[in-house]
Write a protein that holds these residues in place. Structure first.
Motif, PDB file in Angstrom:
ATOM      1  N   TYR A 128     -10.055  25.568  -9.503  1.00  0.00           N
ATOM      2  CA  TYR A 128      -8.960  26.442 -10.039  1.00  0.00           C
ATOM      3  C   TYR A 128      -8.101  25.892 -11.448  1.00  0.00           C
ATOM      4  O   TYR A 128      -7.614  26.743 -11.858  1.00  0.00           O
ATOM      5  CB  TYR A 128      -7.979  26.486  -8.940  1.00  0.00           C
ATOM      6  N   GLY A 129      -8.480  24.659 -11.637  1.00  0.00           N
ATOM      7  CA  GLY A 129      -7.769  24.112 -12.904  1.00  0.00           C
ATOM      8  C   GLY A 129      -7.414  22.744 -12.543  1.00  0.00           C
ATOM      9  O   GLY A 129      -7.472  22.211 -11.575  1.00  0.00           O
ATOM     10  N   GLN A 130      -6.529  22.288 -13.834  1.00  0.00           N
ATOM     11  CA  GLN A 130      -5.982  20.877 -13.694  1.00  0.00           C
ATOM     12  C   GLN A 130      -4.950  20.806 -12.796  1.00  0.00           C
ATOM     13  O   GLN A 130      -4.393  20.000 -12.168  1.00  0.00           O
ATOM     14  CB  GLN A 130      -5.774  20.356 -15.121  1.00  0.00           C
ATOM     15  N   MET A 131      -3.913  21.758 -12.883  1.00  0.00           N
ATOM     16  CA  MET A 131      -2.572  21.820 -12.288  1.00  0.00           C
ATOM     17  C   MET A 131      -2.229  23.019 -12.171  1.00  0.00           C
ATOM     18  O   MET A 131      -2.557  24.087 -13.092  1.00  0.00           O
ATOM     19  CB  MET A 131      -1.614  20.969 -13.055  1.00  0.00           C
ATOM     20  N   LEU A 132      -1.552  23.410 -11.076  1.00  0.00           N
ATOM     21  CA  LEU A 132      -0.851  24.690 -10.964  1.00  0.00           C
ATOM     22  C   LEU A 132       0.675  24.422 -10.921  1.00  0.00           C
ATOM     23  O   LEU A 132       1.399  23.567 -10.174  1.00  0.00           O
ATOM     24  CB  LEU A 132      -1.094  25.314  -9.605  1.00  0.00           C
ATOM     25  N   LEU A 133       1.629  25.270 -11.782  1.00  0.00           N
ATOM     26  CA  LEU A 133       3.067  25.409 -11.385  1.00  0.00           C
ATOM     27  C   LEU A 133       3.369  26.779 -11.432  1.00  0.00           C
ATOM     28  O   LEU A 133       3.367  27.623 -12.044  1.00  0.00           O
ATOM     29  CB  LEU A 133       3.681  24.875 -12.962  1.00  0.00           C
ATOM     30  N   PRO A 134       3.761  27.058 -10.175  1.00  0.00           N
ATOM     31  CA  PRO A 134       3.961  28.442  -9.656  1.00  0.00           C
ATOM     32  C   PRO A 134       5.235  28.890 -10.647  1.00  0.00           C
ATOM     33  O   PRO A 134       5.964  28.455 -10.895  1.00  0.00           O
ATOM     34  CB  PRO A 134       4.562  28.187  -8.207  1.00  0.00           C
ATOM     35  N   GLU A 135       4.983  30.417 -10.813  1.00  0.00           N
ATOM     36  CA  GLU A 135       5.945  31.150 -11.623  1.00  0.00           C
ATOM     37  C   GLU A 135       7.176  31.330 -10.915  1.00  0.00           C
ATOM     38  O   GLU A 135       8.287  30.935 -11.356  1.00  0.00           O
ATOM     39  CB  GLU A 135       5.399  32.496 -11.695  1.00  0.00           C
ATOM     40  N   ASP A 136       7.078  31.354  -9.503  1.00  0.00           N
ATOM     41  CA  ASP A 136       8.240  31.463  -8.873  1.00  0.00           C
ATOM     42  C   ASP A 136       8.251  30.792  -7.486  1.00  0.00           C
ATOM     43  O   ASP A 136       8.519  29.595  -7.412  1.00  0.00           O
ATOM     44  CB  ASP A 136       8.852  32.935  -8.764  1.00  0.00           C
ATOM     45  N   ARG A 137       7.662  31.344  -6.579  1.00  0.00           N
ATOM     46  CA  ARG A 137       7.590  30.778  -5.234  1.00  0.00           C
ATOM     47  C   ARG A 137       5.813  30.535  -4.821  1.00  0.00           C
ATOM     48  O   ARG A 137       5.274  30.944  -5.515  1.00  0.00           O
ATOM     49  CB  ARG A 137       7.903  31.929  -4.135  1.00  0.00           C
ATOM     50  N   LYS A 197      -8.234  14.711  -9.306  1.00  0.00           N
ATOM     51  CA  LYS A 197      -8.672  14.171 -10.225  1.00  0.00           C
ATOM     52  C   LYS A 197      -7.272  13.849 -10.993  1.00  0.00           C
ATOM     53  O   LYS A 197      -7.045  12.648 -11.484  1.00  0.00           O
ATOM     54  CB  LYS A 197      -9.754  14.751 -11.194  1.00  0.00           C
ATOM     55  N   GLU A 198      -6.487  15.040 -11.298  1.00  0.00           N
ATOM     56  CA  GLU A 198      -5.362  14.692 -11.900  1.00  0.00           C
ATOM     57  C   GLU A 198      -4.106  13.914 -11.268  1.00  0.00           C
ATOM     58  O   GLU A 198      -3.572  13.045 -12.081  1.00  0.00           O
ATOM     59  CB  GLU A 198      -4.633  16.115 -12.219  1.00  0.00           C
ATOM     60  N   LEU A 199      -4.044  14.094  -9.919  1.00  0.00           N
ATOM     61  CA  LEU A 199      -3.387  13.125  -9.138  1.00  0.00           C
ATOM     62  C   LEU A 199      -3.806  11.574  -9.047  1.00  0.00           C
ATOM     63  O   LEU A 199      -2.916  10.785  -9.174  1.00  0.00           O
ATOM     64  CB  LEU A 199      -3.268  13.794  -7.530  1.00  0.00           C
ATOM     65  N   GLN A 200      -4.882  11.581  -9.101  1.00  0.00           N
ATOM     66  CA  GLN A 200      -5.439  10.269  -9.047  1.00  0.00           C
ATOM     67  C   GLN A 200      -5.130   9.587 -10.767  1.00  0.00           C
ATOM     68  O   GLN A 200      -4.607   8.636 -10.532  1.00  0.00           O
ATOM     69  CB  GLN A 200      -6.986  10.234  -9.195  1.00  0.00           C
ATOM     70  N   HIS A 201      -5.042  10.370 -11.457  1.00  0.00           N
ATOM     71  CA  HIS A 201      -4.869   9.769 -12.888  1.00  0.00           C
ATOM     72  C   HIS A 201      -3.229   9.612 -13.010  1.00  0.00           C
ATOM     73  O   HIS A 201      -2.875   8.631 -13.603  1.00  0.00           O
ATOM     74  CB  HIS A 201      -4.960  11.093 -13.962  1.00  0.00           C
ATOM     75  N   TRP A 202      -2.324  10.463 -12.348  1.00  0.00           N
ATOM     76  CA  TRP A 202      -1.007  10.149 -12.409  1.00  0.00           C
ATOM     77  C   TRP A 202      -0.908   8.733 -11.767  1.00  0.00           C
ATOM     78  O   TRP A 202       0.100   7.903 -12.189  1.00  0.00           O
ATOM     79  CB  TRP A 202      -0.219  11.200 -11.468  1.00  0.00           C
ATOM     80  N   GLU A 248       0.819  -1.253  -0.090  1.00  0.00           N
ATOM     81  CA  GLU A 248       0.066   0.007  -0.211  1.00  0.00           C
ATOM     82  C   GLU A 248       0.907   1.134  -0.186  1.00  0.00           C
ATOM     83  O   GLU A 248       1.787   1.466   0.731  1.00  0.00           O
ATOM     84  CB  GLU A 248      -0.867  -0.089   1.167  1.00  0.00           C
ATOM     85  N   LEU A 249       0.472   2.063  -0.644  1.00  0.00           N
ATOM     86  CA  LEU A 249       1.070   3.536  -0.789  1.00  0.00           C
ATOM     87  C   LEU A 249       0.181   4.354  -0.334  1.00  0.00           C
ATOM     88  O   LEU A 249      -0.944   4.650  -0.404  1.00  0.00           O
ATOM     89  CB  LEU A 249       1.531   3.800  -2.331  1.00  0.00           C
ATOM     90  N   ILE A 250       0.696   5.301   0.668  1.00  0.00           N
ATOM     91  CA  ILE A 250       0.094   6.497   1.124  1.00  0.00           C
ATOM     92  C   ILE A 250       0.644   7.660   0.847  1.00  0.00           C
ATOM     93  O   ILE A 250       1.834   8.012   1.085  1.00  0.00           O
ATOM     94  CB  ILE A 250      -0.003   6.235   2.945  1.00  0.00           C
ATOM     95  N   LEU A 251       0.057   8.570  -0.065  1.00  0.00           N
ATOM     96  CA  LEU A 251       0.816   9.666  -0.709  1.00  0.00           C
ATOM     97  C   LEU A 251       0.063  11.022  -0.107  1.00  0.00           C
ATOM     98  O   LEU A 251      -1.265  10.950  -0.450  1.00  0.00           O
ATOM     99  CB  LEU A 251       0.731   9.537  -2.053  1.00  0.00           C
ATOM    100  N   GLU A 252       0.550  11.738   0.602  1.00  0.00           N
ATOM    101  CA  GLU A 252       0.016  13.064   0.816  1.00  0.00           C
ATOM    102  C   GLU A 252       0.694  14.275   0.399  1.00  0.00           C
ATOM    103  O   GLU A 252       1.926  14.180   0.465  1.00  0.00           O
ATOM    104  CB  GLU A 252       0.050  13.137   2.433  1.00  0.00           C
ATOM    105  N   THR A 253       0.073  15.082  -0.420  1.00  0.00           N
ATOM    106  CA  THR A 253       0.609  16.196  -0.986  1.00  0.00           C
ATOM    107  C   THR A 253      -0.361  17.412  -1.154  1.00  0.00           C
ATOM    108  O   THR A 253      -1.603  17.354  -1.035  1.00  0.00           O
ATOM    109  CB  THR A 253       1.239  15.554  -2.346  1.00  0.00           C
ATOM    110  N   LEU A 254       0.087  18.406  -1.379  1.00  0.00           N
ATOM    111  CA  LEU A 254      -0.531  19.758  -1.782  1.00  0.00           C
ATOM    112  C   LEU A 254      -1.181  19.620  -2.941  1.00  0.00           C
ATOM    113  O   LEU A 254      -0.622  18.848  -4.001  1.00  0.00           O
ATOM    114  CB  LEU A 254       0.501  20.706  -2.073  1.00  0.00           C
ATOM    115  N   VAL A 255      -2.539  20.021  -3.208  1.00  0.00           N
ATOM    116  CA  VAL A 255      -3.217  19.951  -4.513  1.00  0.00           C
ATOM    117  C   VAL A 255      -3.959  21.410  -4.497  1.00  0.00           C
ATOM    118  O   VAL A 255      -3.771  22.134  -3.447  1.00  0.00           O
ATOM    119  CB  VAL A 255      -4.340  18.898  -4.516  1.00  0.00           C
TER     120      VAL A 255
END
Length: 335
Positions: A244-253, A267-272, A232-239
Motif C-alpha cells: 500500500y505504501g510507506q505510510m498512511l495518514l487518513p484524510e479524516d477518519r 519496515k517504516e515502523l522498524q525504522h522509527w 524490553e519494549l513490546i509495541l503493538e499498533t496498526l500498520v
C-alpha cells in the motif's frame, strides 16, 4: 460517598516505595492523580462510583485464576440466581466493557475485544516476565495486567486516562482474595515522572496506542524513558500492508475513528524504533483484526468493527483504506 480510589493508591505508594527507582513517584504523582479523579471533571463519576459500591457489596472471598480463556474469580460459596442478576446489573452499570474477558462469580463478561487472543499472539515472543516490573500503557480495564501477573511479574502498573476503565479494574480487583501487585494510574504516559537515573521498568507494553498519537516518535521516546537499560519494549499498533505504501495518514477518519494519525508499514515502523535508539528490533506477529476478535456484545452494545468495514469487502474500511492490520514489534533499550 467513600472515595473509591483511596485504598488503591495507598497500596500503590507502598509498592512503588519498595521498588527503586520508582520510590519517588508517590510524591510526584499525587497532584496529577488528585486532578484526574476530581468528580467535577467527569459527570459520570458519581454514577460509576455508585455501581462500584454495589459491586463491592458482594463477597470477595474468591479464588483468583488466570487461564487461556479469561481472568476469573470464583467463590466457593456461590451466589444465588437473584444475587447473580443483581451483580450482573451492577457490572453492566460500567458499560461499555471493551477489554477482557472476565469471569466473576460465574458471570461471563464478554468484552468487545478478545484481549486473550492478542495476549496469545504476544506472549510467546517476549522475554520471561518472571520477577519483572512491568508498565502497560493504554491498559484499559487492566486485563493484560492480570495476565502479566499470571506470567510471574512482581509488579504491574497500568496507565490509562479513562476513569471508567479504572472503575472496571477496581471491580475485578475487588474479587481477588489476596492483594495482587497490579495497580492502575488514570493518567497518560506523558504525565509519568522520568527518573534521571534511568527508567524503572524491565518491560514496557504499548498496545493499541501509537496510532492515536499525533507525534508517534515522541511516544516511542517516552516509552523508552520508562525502560531500564536492557529492558524490553513490546509495541503493538496498526500498520498498513507494504504494497500500500510507506505510510498512511487518513484524510479524516479511519474505521470511523477520528483520532487515528500515522499508520506505517512494518519496515517504516522498524525504522522509527531504530532511529529512536532501540536495538534487536523485530516484528514477531502480523495479524489482520477479525470481526470475531472485535465485536458488539451484550457488555459493549455499541457499533464495533463489522460496522466500520466496507460491507461488500471486509479487506477495506468503510472509508476505503486497508482494513485493520496489527503488528507486534519487540525490541530492547541499550544497556
Amino acid at each position: 460517598m467513600q472515595n473509591p480510589f483511596k485504598i488503591h493508591f495507598e497500596n500503590l505508594w507502598q509498592a512503588l516505595h519498595d521498588n527503586e527507582p520508582l520510590n519517588s513517584w508517590s510524591s510526584l504523582l499525587q497532584p496529577a492523580l488528585e486532578a484526574a479523579v476530581a468528580a467535577e471533571n467527569n459527570g459520570n463519576l458519581v454514577r460509576w462510583s455508585h455501581a462500584l459500591e454495589q459491586i463491592k457489596a458482594f463477597p470477595n472471598n474468591a479464588n483468583f485464576a488466570i487461564d487461556q480463556a479469561s481472568v476469573s474469580a470464583s467463590s466457593a460459596s456461590s451466589l444465588s440466581e437473584q444475587e447473580k442478576l443483581a451483580l450482573t446489573e451492577a457490572l453492566k452499570g460500567l458499560h461499555p466493557w471493551r477489554k477482557g474477558p472476565f469471569d466473576l462469580h460465574d458471570i461471563h463478561i464478554d468484552t468487545e475485544w478478545r484481549s486473550d487472543w492478542k495476549w496469545d499472539r504476544v506472549y510467546p515472543h517476549i522475554a520471561s516476565l518472571e520477577n519483572r516490573t512491568v508498565l502497560d500503557i493504554g491498559c484499559g480495564s487492566g486485563y493484560h495486567l492480570w495476565r502479566m501477573l499470571g506470567s510471574g511479574a512482581k509488579l504491574a502498573v497500568g496507565v490509562d486516562p479513562s476513569l471508567l476503565s479504572m472503575m472496571q479494574f477496581l471491580s475485578v480487583e475487588h474479587f481477588i482474595k489476596q492483594q495482587q501487585p497490579a495497580y492502575f494510574l488514570p493518567l497518560t504516559l506523558e504525565q509519568l515522572p522520568i527518573d534521571k537515573r534511568g527508567g524503572g521498568f524491565d518491560s514496557v507494553f504499548s498496545m493499541g496506542v501509537l496510532y492515536h498519537r499525533r507525534s508517534p516518535i515522541d511516544h516511542i521516546y517516552d516509552l523508552k524513558s520508562q525502560l531500564r537499560g536492557g529492558g524490553e519494549l513490546i509495541l503493538e499498533t496498526l500498520v498498513i500492508p507494504e504494497d500500500y505504501g510507506q505510510m498512511l495518514l487518513p484524510e479524516d477518519r479511519y474505521a470511523q475513528m477520528r483520532n487515528v494519525w500515522f499508520l506505517p508499514n512494518v519496515k517504516e515502523l522498524q525504522h522509527w524504533l531504530q532511529r529512536c535508539g532501540f536495538i534487536n528490533v523485530r516484528c514477531v506477529d502480523l495479524n489482520p483484526t477479525s470481526i470475531d476478535e472485535q465485536r458488539t456484545t451484550e457488555w459493549m452494545e455499541w457499533n464495533s468493527l463489522e460496522s466500520f468495514l466496507d460491507p461488500q469487502d471486509h479487506s477495506k474500511t468503510i472509508e476505503g483504506y486497508p482494513a485493520p492490520l496489527r503488528a507486534v514489534m519487540v525490541c530492547n533499550k541499550p544497556q
